[in-house]
Design a protein around this motif. Sequence first.
Motif, mmCIF file in Angstrom:
data_model
loop_
_atom_site.group_PDB
_atom_site.id
_atom_site.type_symbol
_atom_site.label_atom_id
_atom_site.label_comp_id
_atom_site.label_asym_id
_atom_site.label_seq_id
_atom_site.Cartn_x
_atom_site.Cartn_y
_atom_site.Cartn_z
ATOM 1 N N MET A 1 0.847 -1.201 0.000
ATOM 2 C CA MET A 1 0.000 0.000 0.000
ATOM 3 C C MET A 1 0.886 1.257 0.000
ATOM 4 S SD MET A 1 -2.845 1.074 2.796
ATOM 5 C CE MET A 1 -3.754 -0.439 2.737
ATOM 6 N N ASP A 2 0.676 2.129 -0.984
ATOM 7 C CA ASP A 2 1.537 3.321 -0.970
ATOM 8 C C ASP A 2 0.965 4.396 -0.050
ATOM 9 O OD1 ASP A 2 -0.474 4.641 -2.314
ATOM 10 O OD2 ASP A 2 0.422 4.317 -4.294
ATOM 11 N N LYS A 3 1.742 5.431 0.119
ATOM 12 C CA LYS A 3 1.375 6.472 1.088
ATOM 13 C C LYS A 3 0.078 7.166 0.706
ATOM 14 C CE LYS A 3 5.957 7.319 2.873
ATOM 15 N NZ LYS A 3 7.192 7.266 2.062
ATOM 16 N N ARG A 4 -0.105 7.322 -0.608
ATOM 17 C CA ARG A 4 -1.303 8.004 -1.107
ATOM 18 C C ARG A 4 -2.574 7.214 -0.734
ATOM 19 N NH1 ARG A 4 -3.772 12.663 -2.787
ATOM 20 N NH2 ARG A 4 -5.843 11.848 -3.162
ATOM 21 N N GLN A 5 -2.518 5.894 -0.969
ATOM 22 C CA GLN A 5 -3.647 5.015 -0.633
ATOM 23 C C GLN A 5 -3.946 5.071 0.860
ATOM 24 O OE1 GLN A 5 -2.345 1.236 -2.327
ATOM 25 N NE2 GLN A 5 -4.377 1.013 -3.265
ATOM 26 N N LEU A 6 -2.887 5.020 1.645
ATOM 27 C CA LEU A 6 -3.015 5.052 3.097
ATOM 28 C C LEU A 6 -3.708 6.340 3.536
ATOM 29 C CD1 LEU A 6 -2.210 3.275 5.485
ATOM 30 C CD2 LEU A 6 -0.138 4.646 5.709
#
Length: 108
Positions: A1-6
């Motif tokens: 999971m990338d930071k944007r999704q998080l």
Amino acid sequence: MDKRQLFDQVSHMETQIGELYEQLGNLKGHVSEIIEENHKLNVENKHLRSYLGTHDETTPEEDKTHILPGEGVDNLARIYKEGFHICHMQFGSPRTDEDCLFCLELID
Ligand SMILES: [Zn+2]
């Protein structure tokens, strides 16, 4: 999971929590309305029962012996003073602050 999704997920949760909080507030409002209504009905019910208790023609004779003449009228006057109608039109419903002529006629 990338930071944007998080970040999106956390934002989404934040929105949901906000909505839940709002719903909780609404429910709390409804619950206090219901409690208040229930209290009013309890008081009203008590008055109606005490009225019926002194006017119920089917009450066995031995249960009637403690009722003195005129007590029924006193009960009605008391119920009226506590803010409820005793007239046939609106019996048992809460009065507004103004006197009801039909009720007063009954007490006299
Ligand atoms: Zn009345």
